[in-house]
Design an enzyme around this catalytic site. Structure first.
Site, PDB file in Angstrom:
ATOM      1  N   CYS A  71       0.832  -1.208   0.000  1.00 46.64           N
ATOM      2  CA  CYS A  71       0.000   0.000   0.000  1.00 46.64           C
ATOM      3  C   CYS A  71       0.868   1.260   0.000  1.00 46.64           C
ATOM      4  O   CYS A  71       1.808   1.391   0.791  1.00 46.64           O
ATOM      5  CB  CYS A  71      -0.923  -0.004   1.215  1.00 46.64           C
ATOM      6  SG  CYS A  71      -1.953   1.472   1.359  1.00 46.64           S
ATOM      7  N   GLN A 195      -1.532  11.303  16.311  1.00 46.64           N
ATOM      8  CA  GLN A 195      -1.989  11.608  14.959  1.00 46.64           C
ATOM      9  C   GLN A 195      -1.271  10.736  13.929  1.00 46.64           C
ATOM     10  O   GLN A 195      -0.086  10.431  14.061  1.00 46.64           O
ATOM     11  CB  GLN A 195      -1.742  13.082  14.636  1.00 46.64           C
ATOM     12  CG  GLN A 195      -2.528  14.056  15.495  1.00 46.64           C
ATOM     13  CD  GLN A 195      -3.987  14.180  15.073  1.00 46.64           C
ATOM     14  OE1 GLN A 195      -4.436  13.507  14.154  1.00 46.64           O
ATOM     15  NE2 GLN A 195      -4.716  15.041  15.752  1.00 46.64           N
ATOM     16  N   TYR A 224      -9.380  16.544  25.871  1.00 40.57           N
ATOM     17  CA  TYR A 224      -9.100  15.429  24.949  1.00 40.57           C
ATOM     18  C   TYR A 224      -7.631  15.530  24.519  1.00 40.57           C
ATOM     19  O   TYR A 224      -7.306  15.498  23.340  1.00 40.57           O
ATOM     20  CB  TYR A 224     -10.002  15.471  23.713  1.00 40.57           C
ATOM     21  CG  TYR A 224     -11.470  15.675  23.999  1.00 40.57           C
ATOM     22  CD1 TYR A 224     -12.308  14.600  24.267  1.00 40.57           C
ATOM     23  CD2 TYR A 224     -12.022  16.962  23.982  1.00 40.57           C
ATOM     24  CE1 TYR A 224     -13.666  14.797  24.524  1.00 40.57           C
ATOM     25  CE2 TYR A 224     -13.366  17.164  24.232  1.00 40.57           C
ATOM     26  CZ  TYR A 224     -14.184  16.084  24.501  1.00 40.57           C
ATOM     27  OH  TYR A 224     -15.522  16.287  24.745  1.00 40.57           O
ATOM     28  N   GLU A 245      -7.706  13.850  29.698  1.00 37.99           N
ATOM     29  CA  GLU A 245      -7.862  12.761  28.735  1.00 37.99           C
ATOM     30  C   GLU A 245      -8.362  11.519  29.482  1.00 37.99           C
ATOM     31  O   GLU A 245      -7.931  11.269  30.610  1.00 37.99           O
ATOM     32  CB  GLU A 245      -6.515  12.475  28.051  1.00 37.99           C
ATOM     33  CG  GLU A 245      -6.412  11.194  27.279  1.00 37.99           C
ATOM     34  CD  GLU A 245      -7.338  11.147  26.076  1.00 37.99           C
ATOM     35  OE1 GLU A 245      -8.015  10.123  25.916  1.00 37.99           O
ATOM     36  OE2 GLU A 245      -7.386  12.143  25.316  1.00 37.99           O
ATOM     37  N   CYS A 316     -11.562  16.552  13.513  1.00 36.99           N
ATOM     38  CA  CYS A 316     -11.358  15.613  12.413  1.00 36.99           C
ATOM     39  C   CYS A 316     -12.685  15.301  11.718  1.00 36.99           C
ATOM     40  O   CYS A 316     -12.748  14.407  10.874  1.00 36.99           O
ATOM     41  CB  CYS A 316     -10.694  14.325  12.908  1.00 36.99           C
ATOM     42  SG  CYS A 316     -11.672  13.432  14.143  1.00 36.99           S
TER      43      CYS A 316
END
Length: 365
Positions: A71, A195, A224, A245, A316
């Site tokens: 990939c 990320q 978060y 978190e 996101c």
């Protein structure tokens, strides 16, 4: 896929602008676009096939393995590890989990690469039965992949379409992978989130930090917070920063990073972001980086009613961002920037600066 990268990014920016709606006081900054291929710092590979011929990739509609070792989303340095891992599956006799039959042991291989080329590897197993064989052959794997720093086993006994379970067994003395971003070492433990695109994540943190520095708040919350990327980037002398978190592992990582940097004014705690906000005096500025569902109605309404002057919202999912913004009409978007965190997909990150509208307060425009 198959379309020029510039067109993809432009489409994402239009999509985001349409969701946020026409706003005369909103400035769109130029989008951030990194590499269009070879950008992923992690591989989440479902293991299929057989012990002798394992596949690393995904499962088809019938539950059979589809090999994705070639990939183009993975950099060459990460892709070069896949044949070694496939060989290890055979060497350690790790039977791939057969989803239709509900038999076998090895479900997923989760591999993360740091900017320095070091690796964190996790074996997601149905039970502890293969752990002894993994330990036995681990020296061979460490010799074949000398860049491996952290190796663990994650136990996922349930027959569920999820990536990992709750229990982690470390197999190496080293517990964290150092993710060096903008000169800051972020410690990544096996169950911590980071990320997917290190290059674009670095830009995300830099831009957010520059906005915060311009506003110069005395107190900041990073809700978060994950492993503390935003909190550690906005830390400054005399500024109080609190990161919240739910993941205990992520908080342990963030606390270690803060200690390494000698940041006495930064504190991290494990807990629910909304519950924390409802129980503490409001800061000058709040950073939120929620999962795809957004921050939700309760936290949005709390922010709307609070004295918080600015919010830096990293999203996101622009659809949930738009829903949250509708619940915070007093916090107006002033700046927005699309970051192409996930090239060759329809997904992206958008960073937005919200400012409270008040006759007595003149902020950044």
């Amino acid at each position: 896929m198959g379309r020029p990268h510039g067109e993809q990014v432009a489409d994402k920016e239009r999509h985001c602008a349409n969701l946020l709606g026409e706003r005369d006081d909103l400035v769109w900054l130029p989008p951030v676009a990194g590499r269009e291929s070879g950008y992923r710092n992690k591989a989440k590979m479902v293991v299929g096939g057989t012990v002798e011929h394992p596949t690393l990739g995904i499962l088809d509609a019938g539950g059979q393995g589809v090999d994705l070792q070639g990939c183009g989303l993975y950099p060459g340095s990460l892709a070069a590890c896949f044949p070694v891992l496939a060989a290890f599956v055979t060497r350690a006799t790790l039977t791939p989990y057969d989803v239709p039959a509900r038999t076998g042991e090895l479900k997923n291989l989760l591999l993360t690469q740091s900017p320095d080329g070091e690796l964190l590897l996790r074996f997601v197993l149905r039970s502890q039965e293969p752990v002894a064989r993994i330990r036995k052959h681990l020296p061979w794997l460490l010799d074949a992949l000398p860049q491996l720093r952290v190796v663990s086993v994650n136990l996922l006994p349930d027959h569920k379409a999820v990536l990992e379970g709750e229990r982690e067994i470390l197999l190496t003395a080293t517990e964290t992978l150092r993710m060096r971003v903008n000169g800051i070492d972020l410690h990544l433990r096996p169950q911590s989130f980071f990320q997917t695109n290190t290059e674009v994540a670095a830009a995300l943190y830099r831009h957010a930090a520059s906005w915060v520095e311009e506003l110069a708040p005395a107190t900041v919350w990073d809700l978060y917070c994950g492993v503390g990327g935003f909190a550690l980037h906005v830390a400054a002398r005399g500024r109080e920063v609190v990161g919240i978190e739910t993941s205990v592992e992520a908080i342990a990582s963030a606390t270690l990073s803060a200690a390494d940097l000698g940041l006495a004014g930064v504190r991290f705690a494990a807990g629910d972001a909304t519950e924390f906000a409802l129980s503490a005096p409001a800061p000058d500025l709040v950073i939120v980086n929620p999962p795809r569902r957004g921050i939700g109605e309760v936290l949005s309404r709390w922010l709307e009613a609070s004295d918080v002057r600015h919010v830096v919202y990293s999203s996101c999912n622009a659809a949930s961002l738009a829903r949250d913004l509708a619940l915070m009409p007093s916090l107006r978007p002033r700046r927005a920037q699309v970051l192409d965190m996930f090239p060759q997909t329809t997904h992206y990150e958008v960073l937005t600066l919200l400012e409270r509208t008040s006759p007595s307060w003149t902020g950044v425009h």
